[in-house]
Design an enzyme around this catalytic site. Structure first.
Site, PDB file in Angstrom:
ATOM      1  N   CYS A 220       0.818  -1.211   0.000  1.00 58.19           N
ATOM      2  CA  CYS A 220       0.000   0.000   0.000  1.00 58.19           C
ATOM      3  C   CYS A 220       0.853   1.263   0.000  1.00 58.19           C
ATOM      4  O   CYS A 220       0.462   2.281  -0.554  1.00 58.19           O
ATOM      5  CB  CYS A 220      -0.929  -0.008   1.215  1.00 58.19           C
TER       6      CYS A 220
ATOM      7  N   CYS B 242      -0.678 -10.173 -15.490  1.00 57.80           N
ATOM      8  CA  CYS B 242      -1.104  -8.926 -14.844  1.00 57.80           C
ATOM      9  C   CYS B 242       0.137  -8.270 -14.262  1.00 57.80           C
ATOM     10  O   CYS B 242       1.246  -8.793 -14.390  1.00 57.80           O
ATOM     11  CB  CYS B 242      -2.169  -9.181 -13.772  1.00 57.80           C
TER      12      CYS B 242
END
Length: 351
Positions: free
Chosen positions: A192, A322
């Site tokens: 994050c 991805c």
């Protein structure tokens, strides 16, 4: 021997009235909650909302493991903490505030990291474990310890706008390694701090995790065992993917992929091109990510994959890709039982 707790006062009955009147829960369910012992790993973004709802529901004993201090960067998503809490241990602040919410609940703070030395002793004291940690070593340690001790594990994770929830090792069901057999390499792991996360996402995912824990304890509803729930905050899409059958293996390290799945890198893909091997490349990112940067192939977002299986080849190698490898690994496990050919997972190179 554990002493059973009961609903002894009218004030206690009043507190839980709105859930007791649910026929699926009732007085018996409330007694199960009052006598449950839950260990929560992580008092951060996911831990804050799930702790609030577990305490409010009347869980009898909640242990909280986290060695972090409150930081100002936490406050946009970690809703138990205020500016005055900065620099304090999260577990101590969380316990003080949760006790104000519900004095019926007993709390045990553990202001240290979960490690291989203390995991078995800690987890062994609780009926159910909830993992809201933010790093892969802890996730694998929690999972493998729960498998060894036969403890049900409620799992959640968040990244940018995506959240995932599942329930592992429930009635000998599949565990975390059924989706992710081995940890990613350190340089493959986003976080994050580098990639960001929308503040509302942990509230949504943490609430779902608390709901799964209550269902497991009270034995009602459909539990997310063998299913991965994926929520996309960008478009509010929610998908559920089936990923495994019951797993009775006593050794979690033995849980491996079927032979038709494998992870590859760009060097492998370049060698296939040189050898003129046929393969189908499927980019599982959102369209805006694909338009910004891609290495070719067709673009089918992970959340839409089930609706576009007819676009995939049953005669060629399928390469799912991805940016972080998380979505491609999920897709790889979803497709391995539906296609005869080999399925591969690829992490896209940086731009």
């Amino acid at each position: 021997m554990r002493t059973l707790r009961t609903l002894r006062t009218l004030s206690t009955l009043k507190r839980y009235d709105r859930q007791i009147i649910l026929p699926e829960l009732g007085i018996d369910g409330q007694h199960k909650l009052l006598n449950a012992r839950i260990l929560v790993i992580g008092a951060g973004g996911l831990g804050c909302p799930l702790l609030l709802y577990l305490a409010a529901a009347g869980i009898g004993h909640i242990g909280i493991v986290d060695n972090d201090l409150v930081d100002e960067t936490n406050l946009h998503r970690q809703v138990l903490y205020h500016m005055a809490d900065i620099g304090k241990y999260k577990v101590n602040v969380a316990v003080a505030k949760l006790q104000l919410l519900n004095p019926d609940v007993q709390f045990t703070p553990y202001p240290f990291r979960l490690t291989a030395k203390n995991a078995e002793e800690l987890i062994g004291q609780y009926d159910l474990v909830i993992d809201g940690s933010d790093n892969f070593p802890t996730r694998y340690l929690v999972n493998d310890t729960c498998v060894a001790l036969n403890k049900t594990l409620v799992f959640g994770s968040i990244f940018q706008f995506e959240g995932q929830v599942s329930v592992f090792n429930f009635n000998a069901g599949p565990d975390y390694r059924s989706i992710y057999p081995e940890p990613p390499l350190p340089d493959e792991v986003p976080n994050c701090g580098e990639s960001g996360v929308i503040g509302t996402l942990p509230g949504i995912i943490g609430s779902i995790m608390a709901n799964e824990a209550i269902k497991v304890i009270c034995d009602f509803g459909e539990v997310l065992s063998g299913q991965l729930l994926v929520f996309n905050a960008l478009n509010n899409e929610t998908q559920r993917f089936n990923f495994g059958e019951a797993n009775n293996s006593s050794n979690p390290l033995k849980n491996t992929d079927q032979d038709n799945t494998k992870e590859i890198n760009m060097q492998d893909l370049e060698q296939w091109k040189n050898d003129q091997l046929n393969y189908q490349l499927v980019d599982l990112r959102e369209p805006y990510e694909y338009e910004e940067y891609n290495i070719g192939g067709i673009n089918i977002p992970l959340y839409n994959l089930n609706d576009h299986l007819d676009k995939l080849s049953n005669t060629q190698r399928i390469v799912c890709c991805c940016s972080s490898g998380k979505r491609s690994k999920i897709a790889m496990h979803l497709l391995k039982d539906r296609f005869d050919g080999p399925i591969f997972s690829l992490i896209l190179p940086e731009k």
